[in-house]
Scaffold this motif. Structure first.
Motif, PDB file in Angstrom:
ATOM      1  N   TYR A 120      41.290  50.935  45.033  1.00  0.00           N
ATOM      2  CA  TYR A 120      40.243  50.086  44.470  1.00  0.00           C
ATOM      3  C   TYR A 120      39.891  48.997  45.482  1.00  0.00           C
ATOM      4  O   TYR A 120      40.781  48.399  46.092  1.00  0.00           O
ATOM      5  CB  TYR A 120      40.707  49.417  43.176  1.00  0.00           C
ATOM      6  N   MET A 121      38.601  48.753  45.645  1.00  0.00           N
ATOM      7  CA  MET A 121      38.165  47.637  46.477  1.00  0.00           C
ATOM      8  C   MET A 121      38.043  46.396  45.605  1.00  0.00           C
ATOM      9  O   MET A 121      37.330  46.394  44.607  1.00  0.00           O
ATOM     10  CB  MET A 121      36.816  47.929  47.145  1.00  0.00           C
ATOM     11  N   VAL A 122      38.755  45.343  45.984  1.00  0.00           N
ATOM     12  CA  VAL A 122      38.699  44.059  45.280  1.00  0.00           C
ATOM     13  C   VAL A 122      38.305  43.014  46.313  1.00  0.00           C
ATOM     14  O   VAL A 122      39.055  42.751  47.254  1.00  0.00           O
ATOM     15  CB  VAL A 122      40.058  43.708  44.637  1.00  0.00           C
ATOM     16  N   THR A 123      37.135  42.426  46.165  1.00  0.00           N
ATOM     17  CA  THR A 123      36.603  41.542  47.193  1.00  0.00           C
ATOM     18  C   THR A 123      35.890  40.352  46.574  1.00  0.00           C
ATOM     19  O   THR A 123      35.467  40.400  45.416  1.00  0.00           O
ATOM     20  CB  THR A 123      35.626  42.315  48.110  1.00  0.00           C
ATOM     21  N   GLY A 124      35.764  39.311  47.344  1.00  0.00           N
ATOM     22  CA  GLY A 124      34.992  38.151  46.915  1.00  0.00           C
ATOM     23  C   GLY A 124      33.549  38.218  47.360  1.00  0.00           C
ATOM     24  O   GLY A 124      32.759  37.327  47.050  1.00  0.00           O
ATOM     25  N   GLY A 177      33.306  40.266  39.112  1.00  0.00           N
ATOM     26  CA  GLY A 177      34.485  39.552  38.642  1.00  0.00           C
ATOM     27  C   GLY A 177      34.176  38.351  37.776  1.00  0.00           C
ATOM     28  O   GLY A 177      34.754  38.169  36.708  1.00  0.00           O
ATOM     29  N   ILE A 178      33.241  37.519  38.203  1.00  0.00           N
ATOM     30  CA  ILE A 178      32.945  36.285  37.479  1.00  0.00           C
ATOM     31  C   ILE A 178      32.224  36.576  36.170  1.00  0.00           C
ATOM     32  O   ILE A 178      32.513  35.974  35.135  1.00  0.00           O
ATOM     33  CB  ILE A 178      32.112  35.340  38.368  1.00  0.00           C
ATOM     34  N   ASN A 179      31.288  37.529  36.188  1.00  0.00           N
ATOM     35  CA  ASN A 179      30.462  37.788  35.005  1.00  0.00           C
ATOM     36  C   ASN A 179      31.096  38.768  34.026  1.00  0.00           C
ATOM     37  O   ASN A 179      30.936  38.624  32.806  1.00  0.00           O
ATOM     38  CB  ASN A 179      29.092  38.331  35.432  1.00  0.00           C
ATOM     39  N   ASP A 180      31.803  39.790  34.530  1.00  0.00           N
ATOM     40  CA  ASP A 180      32.263  40.885  33.676  1.00  0.00           C
ATOM     41  C   ASP A 180      33.692  40.724  33.167  1.00  0.00           C
ATOM     42  O   ASP A 180      33.958  40.868  31.974  1.00  0.00           O
ATOM     43  CB  ASP A 180      32.151  42.217  34.428  1.00  0.00           C
ATOM     44  N   ILE A 181      34.634  40.442  34.072  1.00  0.00           N
ATOM     45  CA  ILE A 181      36.053  40.491  33.712  1.00  0.00           C
ATOM     46  C   ILE A 181      36.418  39.540  32.569  1.00  0.00           C
ATOM     47  O   ILE A 181      37.207  39.912  31.691  1.00  0.00           O
ATOM     48  CB  ILE A 181      36.929  40.246  34.958  1.00  0.00           C
ATOM     49  N   PRO A 182      35.877  38.306  32.512  1.00  0.00           N
ATOM     50  CA  PRO A 182      36.235  37.446  31.373  1.00  0.00           C
ATOM     51  C   PRO A 182      35.869  38.040  30.018  1.00  0.00           C
ATOM     52  O   PRO A 182      36.448  37.651  28.998  1.00  0.00           O
ATOM     53  CB  PRO A 182      35.433  36.165  31.649  1.00  0.00           C
ATOM     54  N   GLN A 183      34.913  38.980  29.976  1.00  0.00           N
ATOM     55  CA  GLN A 183      34.490  39.587  28.712  1.00  0.00           C
ATOM     56  C   GLN A 183      35.180  40.922  28.442  1.00  0.00           C
ATOM     57  O   GLN A 183      34.929  41.550  27.416  1.00  0.00           O
ATOM     58  CB  GLN A 183      32.973  39.824  28.737  1.00  0.00           C
ATOM     59  N   PHE A 184      36.033  41.379  29.331  1.00  0.00           N
ATOM     60  CA  PHE A 184      36.611  42.717  29.218  1.00  0.00           C
ATOM     61  C   PHE A 184      37.506  42.859  27.991  1.00  0.00           C
ATOM     62  O   PHE A 184      38.312  41.981  27.676  1.00  0.00           O
ATOM     63  CB  PHE A 184      37.423  43.050  30.472  1.00  0.00           C
ATOM     64  N   THR A 185      37.370  44.007  27.337  1.00  0.00           N
ATOM     65  CA  THR A 185      38.301  44.424  26.297  1.00  0.00           C
ATOM     66  C   THR A 185      39.214  45.497  26.897  1.00  0.00           C
ATOM     67  O   THR A 185      39.000  45.959  28.023  1.00  0.00           O
ATOM     68  CB  THR A 185      37.547  44.996  25.087  1.00  0.00           C
ATOM     69  N   THR A 209      35.331  38.363  42.965  1.00  0.00           N
ATOM     70  CA  THR A 209      36.514  38.138  42.141  1.00  0.00           C
ATOM     71  C   THR A 209      37.186  36.817  42.488  1.00  0.00           C
ATOM     72  O   THR A 209      37.195  36.391  43.641  1.00  0.00           O
ATOM     73  CB  THR A 209      37.528  39.276  42.329  1.00  0.00           C
ATOM     74  N   MET A 210      37.768  36.194  41.477  1.00  0.00           N
ATOM     75  CA  MET A 210      38.533  34.963  41.615  1.00  0.00           C
ATOM     76  C   MET A 210      40.024  35.322  41.660  1.00  0.00           C
ATOM     77  O   MET A 210      40.414  36.437  41.284  1.00  0.00           O
ATOM     78  CB  MET A 210      38.251  34.045  40.426  1.00  0.00           C
ATOM     79  N   VAL A 242      44.982  32.657  50.615  1.00  0.00           N
ATOM     80  CA  VAL A 242      45.703  31.922  49.577  1.00  0.00           C
ATOM     81  C   VAL A 242      45.323  32.445  48.199  1.00  0.00           C
ATOM     82  O   VAL A 242      46.159  32.526  47.292  1.00  0.00           O
ATOM     83  CB  VAL A 242      45.396  30.416  49.692  1.00  0.00           C
ATOM     84  N   ASN A 243      44.055  32.835  48.042  1.00  0.00           N
ATOM     85  CA  ASN A 243      43.588  33.314  46.738  1.00  0.00           C
ATOM     86  C   ASN A 243      44.137  34.692  46.377  1.00  0.00           C
ATOM     87  O   ASN A 243      43.936  35.164  45.261  1.00  0.00           O
ATOM     88  CB  ASN A 243      42.056  33.344  46.695  1.00  0.00           C
ATOM     89  N   ASP A 244      44.827  35.359  47.308  1.00  0.00           N
ATOM     90  CA  ASP A 244      45.436  36.661  47.020  1.00  0.00           C
ATOM     91  C   ASP A 244      46.905  36.540  46.630  1.00  0.00           C
ATOM     92  O   ASP A 244      47.516  37.524  46.205  1.00  0.00           O
ATOM     93  CB  ASP A 244      45.332  37.585  48.243  1.00  0.00           C
ATOM     94  N   ALA A 245      47.488  35.353  46.785  1.00  0.00           N
ATOM     95  CA  ALA A 245      48.938  35.198  46.649  1.00  0.00           C
ATOM     96  C   ALA A 245      49.442  35.584  45.263  1.00  0.00           C
ATOM     97  O   ALA A 245      50.466  36.267  45.131  1.00  0.00           O
ATOM     98  CB  ALA A 245      49.342  33.762  46.986  1.00  0.00           C
ATOM     99  N   SER A 246      48.745  35.158  44.205  1.00  0.00           N
ATOM    100  CA  SER A 246      49.230  35.447  42.850  1.00  0.00           C
ATOM    101  C   SER A 246      49.224  36.942  42.566  1.00  0.00           C
ATOM    102  O   SER A 246      50.153  37.472  41.942  1.00  0.00           O
ATOM    103  CB  SER A 246      48.374  34.705  41.823  1.00  0.00           C
ATOM    104  N   ALA A 247      48.188  37.656  43.028  1.00  0.00           N
ATOM    105  CA  ALA A 247      48.131  39.106  42.823  1.00  0.00           C
ATOM    106  C   ALA A 247      49.185  39.818  43.660  1.00  0.00           C
ATOM    107  O   ALA A 247      49.786  40.805  43.214  1.00  0.00           O
ATOM    108  CB  ALA A 247      46.734  39.626  43.164  1.00  0.00           C
ATOM    109  N   LEU A 248      49.429  39.336  44.879  1.00  0.00           N
ATOM    110  CA  LEU A 248      50.472  39.924  45.717  1.00  0.00           C
ATOM    111  C   LEU A 248      51.840  39.789  45.055  1.00  0.00           C
ATOM    112  O   LEU A 248      52.696  40.672  45.173  1.00  0.00           O
ATOM    113  CB  LEU A 248      50.493  39.240  47.089  1.00  0.00           C
TER     114      LEU A 248
END
Length: 439
Positions: A220-224, A264-272, A290-291, A316-322
């Motif tokens: 999966y490509m995950v990018t800002g 990421g900003i528009n879709d993921i917060p609404q995901f079920t 993505t954030m 730095v923004n990747d640290a939590s996912a890593l």
């Protein structure tokens, strides 16, 4: 760029024009870019492109470009910085306040650069042929169209803007409050221009992705970056599927051929949970803009569905996912925070190294199975006569010392040789079912 035309591009032109280095609007864009960057040179070869630099890769590209026009250190000394709002993944912009020799009594100038959707809405003017002009809806729409055109080519677009600021304050503490927020205005900026950066995938990445696909590994490509940029990069890697909005699934849509784009900003917060199921069942999914918390959510939901997840990142923004992934893989040139959060660090920053590591791991696993099978096979003819002798009450057919000599003399070396077997051609075509368990 159109090399047939020269002069500044402004809304109303039908195509981009190549800037003249002496053009006043180019100078304004140059000032914005040079003063609002932290990158700096650490070597000073005559060939600017050969110089090594310290700082972000995008900023390094900017200073190398503008150094060929004017020395950047000279500009920075003439306009020293007095305050800064560093770039972060939430704001997606960077702000610098510098002392400048402004007309109309202004003592400072505010410079902003960042993502189009964060900087352009703050702009109220642009630099036209005769000075500042109000940025009306038509001009704004044309700029947005240009941004999409460049993003669709796989280019990363940065917007630059500035405004004069009258202030007698000279200390950073008075311009930035305790929460790290600016005490000066960030609205009513003048659009200075946009710069697009090309960061193409390495030539070997497409082959590595094909190997992952044949090995049953979903990438999966995950990018800002902007969604259009992400789609263009995917297309350059051989994905020729028609994109669709993930939350607007058409009736009867074949999920196995769907290429979905998640904002990421528009879709993921609404995901079920149903939305997550749809995304992960698609043939290919791209997560753009993505954030950090959204990257972590992607890894969390993959873990939740029983997947073994490896996450790559360098910031730095990747640290939590890593940290929450089963295997966190950081780039050697990335931030110290990312390297500390990861279990593996790639010194050459090459995705192909990950595939090579998977191949080596599978080789070890396959050779280990061969060694175990070989040991079990020769164990049966040795243990059989021993068991018969014990059950029948007969003298032992093979004494313990004889068995030891047989094992050491005839079995040890073949077993070691199996451990050094070369990989078979099909090793990356075998779909391994991995199970995570606690030993």
């Amino acid at each position: 760029m159109d090399s047939r035309e020269k002069g500044p591009w402004t809304p109303g032109d039908h195509h981009l024009k190549m800037y003249e280095p002496t053009d006043v609007n180019f100078k304004r864009l140059q000032t914005c870019a040079v003063l609002n960057t932290d990158a700096s040179f650490i070597t000073f070869e005559n060939d600017v492109l050969a110089r090594q630099a310290r700082g972000d890769a995008s900023e390094t590209a900017l200073i190398k470009f503008f150094e060929s026009v004017d020395p950047i250190e000279k500009m920075r000394k003439e306009c020293p910085r007095v305050a800064i709002v560093p770039f972060n993944s939430a704001n997606k912009y960077m702000v610098s306040v510098n002392r400048t020799k402004e007309s109309k009594g202004a003592t400072h100038r505010i410079f902003m650069k960042g993502a189009a959707e964060r900087v352009l809405p703050r702009c109220a003017f642009y630099n036209g042929p005769r000075g500042e002009v109000p940025l009306d809806d038509a001009a704004r729409a044309e700029i947005e169209e240009m941004i999409l055109t460049l993003a669709a080519k796989g280019e990363r677009v940065l917007i630059f803007a500035s405004m004069p600021y009258t202030s007698i304050i000279e200390t950073t503490g008075d311009l930035i409050n305790d929460a790290g927020e600016p005490t000066f205005p960030l609205e009513g900026l003048t659009f200075a221009g946009l710069i697009s950066l090309v960061d193409p995938p390495r030539p070997t990445v497409q082959h590595a992705l094909n190997e992952c696909k044949s090995a049953g590994i979903q990438v999966y490509m995950v990018t800002g970056d902007h969604p259009a940029t992400a789609v263009a990069i995917c297309q350059s890697l051989g994905y020729r599927l028609t994109p669709c909005e993930v939350l607007k699934r058409a009736p009867g849509q074949d999920i196995n051929t769907t290429f979905c784009i998640v904002h990421g900003i528009n879709d993921i917060p609404q995901f079920t949970e149903a939305d997550w199921d749809f995304v992960f069942e698609c043939k290919q999914a791209v997560f753009a803009r993505t954030m950090p918390e959204q990257k972590q959510a992607i890894v969390h939901h993959l873990n939740k569905r029983g997947a073994v997840v490896a996450m790559t990142g360098d910031g730095v923004n990747d640290a939590s996912a890593l940290k929450v992934a089963h295997v966190g893989i950081a780039m050697g040139s990335g931030s110290a925070v990312a390297r500390d959060a990861a279990q593996v660090v790639l010194l050459n920053d090459d995705f192909v190294a990950i595939v090579d590591g998977i191949r080596e791991g599978r080789l070890i696993f396959e050779n280990l199975k061969k060694c175990v099978a070989y040991i079990l096979c020769h164990f049966i003819p040795e243990f059989g006569p021993f068991l018969i002798s014990v059950v029948a009450g007969l003298p032992l057919a093979l004494q313990t010392l004889v068995l030891l000599f047989i094992d050491c003399g005839t079995e040890l070396f073949p077993a070691v040789m199996l451990a050094y077997e070369e990989p078979e051609d099909s090793i990356m075509k075998i779909r391994h079912e991995l199970q995570i368990s606690t030993l």
